[in-house]
Design a protein around this motif. Sequence first.
Motif, PDB file in Angstrom:
ATOM      1  N   ILE A  77      25.586 -71.529  -6.245  1.00 22.44           N
ATOM      2  CA  ILE A  77      26.693 -71.511  -7.203  1.00 22.44           C
ATOM      3  C   ILE A  77      27.219 -72.926  -7.424  1.00 22.44           C
ATOM      4  O   ILE A  77      27.462 -73.337  -8.561  1.00 22.44           O
ATOM      5  CB  ILE A  77      27.805 -70.566  -6.695  1.00 22.44           C
ATOM      6  CG1 ILE A  77      27.355 -69.117  -6.855  1.00 22.44           C
ATOM      7  CG2 ILE A  77      29.115 -70.819  -7.425  1.00 22.44           C
ATOM      8  CD1 ILE A  77      28.274 -68.093  -6.202  1.00 22.44           C
ATOM      9  N   ALA A  78      27.378 -73.682  -6.343  1.00 24.84           N
ATOM     10  CA  ALA A  78      27.909 -75.045  -6.498  1.00 24.84           C
ATOM     11  C   ALA A  78      26.979 -75.884  -7.368  1.00 24.84           C
ATOM     12  O   ALA A  78      27.436 -76.674  -8.199  1.00 24.84           O
ATOM     13  CB  ALA A  78      28.103 -75.696  -5.129  1.00 24.84           C
ATOM     14  N   GLU A  79      25.682 -75.712  -7.196  1.00 21.54           N
ATOM     15  CA  GLU A  79      24.737 -76.474  -8.023  1.00 21.54           C
ATOM     16  C   GLU A  79      24.795 -76.019  -9.481  1.00 21.54           C
ATOM     17  O   GLU A  79      24.763 -76.841 -10.398  1.00 21.54           O
ATOM     18  CB  GLU A  79      23.324 -76.335  -7.452  1.00 21.54           C
ATOM     19  CG  GLU A  79      23.163 -77.134  -6.159  1.00 21.54           C
ATOM     20  CD  GLU A  79      21.997 -76.680  -5.286  1.00 21.54           C
ATOM     21  OE1 GLU A  79      21.667 -77.423  -4.353  1.00 21.54           O
ATOM     22  OE2 GLU A  79      21.435 -75.588  -5.526  1.00 21.54           O
ATOM     23  N   LEU A  80      24.914 -74.736  -9.693  1.00 19.55           N
ATOM     24  CA  LEU A  80      25.022 -74.224 -11.067  1.00 19.55           C
ATOM     25  C   LEU A  80      26.296 -74.730 -11.740  1.00 19.55           C
ATOM     26  O   LEU A  80      26.310 -75.044 -12.922  1.00 19.55           O
ATOM     27  CB  LEU A  80      25.004 -72.692 -11.060  1.00 19.55           C
ATOM     28  CG  LEU A  80      23.674 -72.053 -10.643  1.00 19.55           C
ATOM     29  CD1 LEU A  80      23.850 -70.552 -10.424  1.00 19.55           C
ATOM     30  CD2 LEU A  80      22.595 -72.317 -11.686  1.00 19.55           C
ATOM     31  N   ARG A  81      27.366 -74.817 -10.948  1.00 16.44           N
ATOM     32  CA  ARG A  81      28.632 -75.289 -11.507  1.00 16.44           C
ATOM     33  C   ARG A  81      28.527 -76.718 -12.029  1.00 16.44           C
ATOM     34  O   ARG A  81      29.186 -77.076 -13.005  1.00 16.44           O
ATOM     35  CB  ARG A  81      29.717 -75.264 -10.425  1.00 16.44           C
ATOM     36  CG  ARG A  81      30.381 -73.930 -10.242  1.00 16.44           C
ATOM     37  CD  ARG A  81      31.307 -73.955  -9.032  1.00 16.44           C
ATOM     38  NE  ARG A  81      31.960 -72.672  -8.893  1.00 16.44           N
ATOM     39  CZ  ARG A  81      32.316 -72.134  -7.728  1.00 16.44           C
ATOM     40  NH1 ARG A  81      32.073 -72.784  -6.595  1.00 16.44           N
ATOM     41  NH2 ARG A  81      32.901 -70.964  -7.690  1.00 16.44           N
ATOM     42  N   HIS A  82      27.733 -77.511 -11.341  1.00 16.86           N
ATOM     43  CA  HIS A  82      27.767 -78.942 -11.650  1.00 16.86           C
ATOM     44  C   HIS A  82      26.560 -79.447 -12.421  1.00 16.86           C
ATOM     45  O   HIS A  82      26.632 -80.508 -13.020  1.00 16.86           O
ATOM     46  CB  HIS A  82      27.978 -79.743 -10.367  1.00 16.86           C
ATOM     47  CG  HIS A  82      29.288 -79.406  -9.737  1.00 16.86           C
ATOM     48  ND1 HIS A  82      30.482 -79.849 -10.257  1.00 16.86           N
ATOM     49  CD2 HIS A  82      29.610 -78.597  -8.703  1.00 16.86           C
ATOM     50  CE1 HIS A  82      31.482 -79.348  -9.535  1.00 16.86           C
ATOM     51  NE2 HIS A  82      30.974 -78.584  -8.596  1.00 16.86           N
ATOM     52  N   TRP A 113      23.254 -59.431  -5.079  1.00 14.05           N
ATOM     53  CA  TRP A 113      23.816 -60.764  -5.297  1.00 14.05           C
ATOM     54  C   TRP A 113      23.117 -61.474  -6.449  1.00 14.05           C
ATOM     55  O   TRP A 113      21.992 -61.922  -6.321  1.00 14.05           O
ATOM     56  CB  TRP A 113      23.694 -61.612  -4.022  1.00 14.05           C
ATOM     57  CG  TRP A 113      24.293 -60.908  -2.846  1.00 14.05           C
ATOM     58  CD1 TRP A 113      23.641 -60.333  -1.810  1.00 14.05           C
ATOM     59  CD2 TRP A 113      25.696 -60.678  -2.610  1.00 14.05           C
ATOM     60  NE1 TRP A 113      24.528 -59.757  -0.941  1.00 14.05           N
ATOM     61  CE2 TRP A 113      25.797 -59.956  -1.406  1.00 14.05           C
ATOM     62  CE3 TRP A 113      26.864 -61.011  -3.299  1.00 14.05           C
ATOM     63  CZ2 TRP A 113      27.017 -59.567  -0.873  1.00 14.05           C
ATOM     64  CZ3 TRP A 113      28.080 -60.617  -2.767  1.00 14.05           C
ATOM     65  CH2 TRP A 113      28.151 -59.902  -1.573  1.00 14.05           C
ATOM     66  N   HIS A 170      24.158 -64.263  -7.585  1.00 14.72           N
ATOM     67  CA  HIS A 170      24.217 -65.682  -7.225  1.00 14.72           C
ATOM     68  C   HIS A 170      24.526 -65.817  -5.744  1.00 14.72           C
ATOM     69  O   HIS A 170      24.936 -64.864  -5.105  1.00 14.72           O
ATOM     70  CB  HIS A 170      25.289 -66.392  -8.054  1.00 14.72           C
ATOM     71  CG  HIS A 170      25.000 -66.372  -9.520  1.00 14.72           C
ATOM     72  ND1 HIS A 170      23.983 -67.091 -10.085  1.00 14.72           N
ATOM     73  CD2 HIS A 170      25.593 -65.687 -10.533  1.00 14.72           C
ATOM     74  CE1 HIS A 170      23.955 -66.868 -11.395  1.00 14.72           C
ATOM     75  NE2 HIS A 170      24.917 -66.012 -11.697  1.00 14.72           N
ATOM     76  N   VAL A 171      24.356 -67.025  -5.245  1.00 22.12           N
ATOM     77  CA  VAL A 171      24.600 -67.254  -3.815  1.00 22.12           C
ATOM     78  C   VAL A 171      25.407 -68.535  -3.624  1.00 22.12           C
ATOM     79  O   VAL A 171      25.323 -69.457  -4.430  1.00 22.12           O
ATOM     80  CB  VAL A 171      23.275 -67.351  -3.030  1.00 22.12           C
ATOM     81  CG1 VAL A 171      22.522 -66.028  -3.097  1.00 22.12           C
ATOM     82  CG2 VAL A 171      22.406 -68.495  -3.525  1.00 22.12           C
ATOM     83  N   TYR A 172      26.200 -68.549  -2.552  1.00 16.14           N
ATOM     84  CA  TYR A 172      27.041 -69.712  -2.297  1.00 16.14           C
ATOM     85  C   TYR A 172      26.290 -70.849  -1.601  1.00 16.14           C
ATOM     86  O   TYR A 172      26.636 -72.012  -1.756  1.00 16.14           O
ATOM     87  CB  TYR A 172      28.234 -69.319  -1.418  1.00 16.14           C
ATOM     88  CG  TYR A 172      29.419 -68.765  -2.174  1.00 16.14           C
ATOM     89  CD1 TYR A 172      30.029 -69.498  -3.190  1.00 16.14           C
ATOM     90  CD2 TYR A 172      29.951 -67.520  -1.851  1.00 16.14           C
ATOM     91  CE1 TYR A 172      31.136 -69.004  -3.863  1.00 16.14           C
ATOM     92  CE2 TYR A 172      31.058 -67.016  -2.519  1.00 16.14           C
ATOM     93  CZ  TYR A 172      31.649 -67.757  -3.522  1.00 16.14           C
ATOM     94  OH  TYR A 172      32.739 -67.257  -4.186  1.00 16.14           O
ATOM     95  N   GLN A 173      25.322 -70.496  -0.757  1.00 16.34           N
ATOM     96  CA  GLN A 173      24.731 -71.535   0.101  1.00 16.34           C
ATOM     97  C   GLN A 173      23.208 -71.514  -0.006  1.00 16.34           C
ATOM     98  O   GLN A 173      22.619 -70.463  -0.271  1.00 16.34           O
ATOM     99  CB  GLN A 173      25.167 -71.369   1.556  1.00 16.34           C
ATOM    100  CG  GLN A 173      24.837 -70.064   2.241  1.00 16.34           C
ATOM    101  CD  GLN A 173      25.506 -68.849   1.660  1.00 16.34           C
ATOM    102  OE1 GLN A 173      24.910 -68.184   0.833  1.00 16.34           O
ATOM    103  NE2 GLN A 173      26.722 -68.544   2.093  1.00 16.34           N
ATOM    104  N   PRO A 174      22.581 -72.671   0.153  1.00 11.18           N
ATOM    105  CA  PRO A 174      21.122 -72.675   0.135  1.00 11.18           C
ATOM    106  C   PRO A 174      20.570 -72.056   1.415  1.00 11.18           C
ATOM    107  O   PRO A 174      21.176 -72.151   2.477  1.00 11.18           O
ATOM    108  CB  PRO A 174      20.766 -74.161   0.057  1.00 11.18           C
ATOM    109  CG  PRO A 174      21.918 -74.868   0.679  1.00 11.18           C
ATOM    110  CD  PRO A 174      23.129 -74.014   0.414  1.00 11.18           C
ATOM    111  N   ALA A 175      19.427 -71.397   1.297  1.00 14.89           N
ATOM    112  CA  ALA A 175      18.710 -70.887   2.470  1.00 14.89           C
ATOM    113  C   ALA A 175      17.227 -71.023   2.148  1.00 14.89           C
ATOM    114  O   ALA A 175      16.843 -71.866   1.337  1.00 14.89           O
ATOM    115  CB  ALA A 175      19.128 -69.453   2.766  1.00 14.89           C
ATOM    116  N   ARG A 204      15.810 -71.198  -1.531  1.00 11.17           N
ATOM    117  CA  ARG A 204      15.668 -72.430  -2.304  1.00 11.17           C
ATOM    118  C   ARG A 204      14.253 -73.001  -2.120  1.00 11.17           C
ATOM    119  O   ARG A 204      13.612 -73.443  -3.071  1.00 11.17           O
ATOM    120  CB  ARG A 204      16.694 -73.464  -1.856  1.00 11.17           C
ATOM    121  CG  ARG A 204      16.430 -74.812  -2.524  1.00 11.17           C
ATOM    122  CD  ARG A 204      17.162 -75.923  -1.831  1.00 11.17           C
ATOM    123  NE  ARG A 204      18.508 -76.029  -2.360  1.00 11.17           N
ATOM    124  CZ  ARG A 204      19.434 -76.800  -1.829  1.00 11.17           C
ATOM    125  NH1 ARG A 204      19.179 -77.512  -0.756  1.00 11.17           N
ATOM    126  NH2 ARG A 204      20.627 -76.869  -2.368  1.00 11.17           N
TER     127      ARG A 204
END
Lengths: 543, 155
Positions: free
Chosen positions: B148-153, B130, B132-137, B140
Amino acid sequence: MYRYDHYDQAMVEARVAEFRDQTRRRLEGKLTEEQFKPLRLMNGLYLQLHAYMLRVAIPYGTLSSRQLEMLATIADKYDRGYGHFTTRQNIQFNWIRLEDAPDALADLATVEMHAIQTSGNCIRNISCDHFAGAAADEIADPRPYAELLRQWSSFHPEFSYLPRKFKIAVIASERDRAAMRLHDIGIRLVTRGGALGAQFYVGGGMGRTPMIAPLIRDFVPIDQFITYAEAVLRVYNRYGRRDNKYKARIKILVHELGAEAFRREVEAEFAHLIEVGVEPPRAELERIKAHFADPPFAEGPTTIDAGDPAFARWVERNTHAHRHPAYVSAIISLKPAGGIPGDASAAQMRLVAELARQYSFDEVRVMHTQNLLLPHVAKADLPALWQALARAGLASANIDTIEDIIACPGLDYCSLANARSIPLAQRLSERFAATGRSAVLGELKLKISGCINACGHHHAGHIGILGVDKKGRENYQLSLGGSEAEDVSLARITGPGFDEDGVIAAVEKATEVYLAERKEGERFLDTYRRIGMEPFKEAIYGG
Amino acid sequence: MADDLGASPDVVQLRFRSDEPVDHAAVTVDAAIEQSNATAVRIEPGDDARLLLPVLERLALIEINFPAFTDGRGYSAARILREAGYKGELRAVGDFGVDQLSHLVRCGFDSFAPDRRLDEADACRALATWAHVYQPAADRIMSGRRTIAELRHDG
């Protein structure tokens, strides 16, 4: 519709590569079947009676024409030219070879599709109201929230080895068209004082111990709802029973702890996780929402000219009010009289894809009732759509009637089944279509499961049928009074079971009681609830 | 000594730490709380990892046992410990294979003593699955990994 960006695409491709490697190690003998099983299940590959079945995820039941065409390609290339749409808005292919599965997944990835977490003890594909974004009665479009849940739950490192499978549904109206309270988590979007939030129902399910999910939180602010879901999952992962697979679903934990004690556990974990900070940035929800902007609706006639009586019947039964007055949602029945509920051939899939392109902004939905629907059809286009469907034998005007049967694959495919479901569904729909009684009976939801695992939702049928094994012979128990909708209830067994002919006769008797007793405007379910089980029992067993 | 869970140290195959490994025998959760000199503990699936929070400071090694790889309670235990600020060694012990490695790392494990020795090439490949990852665990908390959401924004 949601479209992948390069991150989403990379995630799916990474999964295909991982599964290809796992399959290689399995075929080389480096992984035992016991070690491989949870891995293949998390990639949708389930061993049935005769072959592997591949269950492909259709997130919140939404497909583009291109995606549906790929499903047709998969059916032709790797299967026997057909697929089976499921009660959780997915599709199953019944005759997949293990060696081909990585290639099938790679083909799916080219159209932003996958089979991730469609089986196994993990968070399954998120389901949703099939009329999302089209229904006149919703307070928000639930799909962006379902997509946010999809991303959060995909490859979740903490929740990939849960005690048992975990199903989440999201709706956004008072009407429940997704069996929301029969899910492990049912989320209903609501507004309170002008603010959007999520109601959490936790611990519903069917199976051998059916339960209706109690309300655990009436309002979670929308910018905390992923965190609340994570809290529920953590409590479940830590405390759900693992000693007995039949008591491992979250419904048993909620039931054994009691809703109050369960809520306290979740609230404590929620308070902790708020501090940790696991909610996606708010901007992510806004980004996703932009993908679900309205298609370019055009003004047009707001009435339907229903000259042809057959067309009028189809409009009456198979269309649903749209929030734009010039549009409707049109349901394509996959329940032809005598057909296999939910099955579609590759040719039918291609035709529906083409019709969606022509008449519904390139969009198709899968319904939990195992039908397809075109969400946005201009009223002016309905006659042409209907004619095209009728030419292909896809215009059965029987939605929500006794012909619109939900049935599990049963003993024809499934190694868990005790009895066949499909032939019984075929005979019932044929019988009621032939007598013309379906139309007279109106809304009457009949659901058939071939074993107590209840994949055919028999607990939630106005009429439910459960196949059991009785001394080596198929036997069918009849139940009445269930509902998966906003008036959710669990069906009660009428009494001793029947053979196949006997249960068909019993269903007919039950419908006769209804027709004799019904009051103006009452559905079968309403009459049953008013007069109770006794008159039905008398008609079925008496005399 | 009844609380002592074994005389021989684990066979640690993978370890992503630069400090010296702890070779003390681990004790049970109950014993770790009672014995003020205990520095190594082993968590079983049914144990409540939060009982250790008051004594985290003195622990240098926490082992989490996986008697069966399909029992995922250890993933929650690991994250809970990292969320509480535990910085010491967190060792996965027992029945897991290369296909569990990336999730274990994401939940905060930094040392691995599997029952069955892992194929090193397969393990390397699995750990690199992986990008990248979708969710923090716990990743972090441990390494500041962004989702991924943080990288997107945030670019």
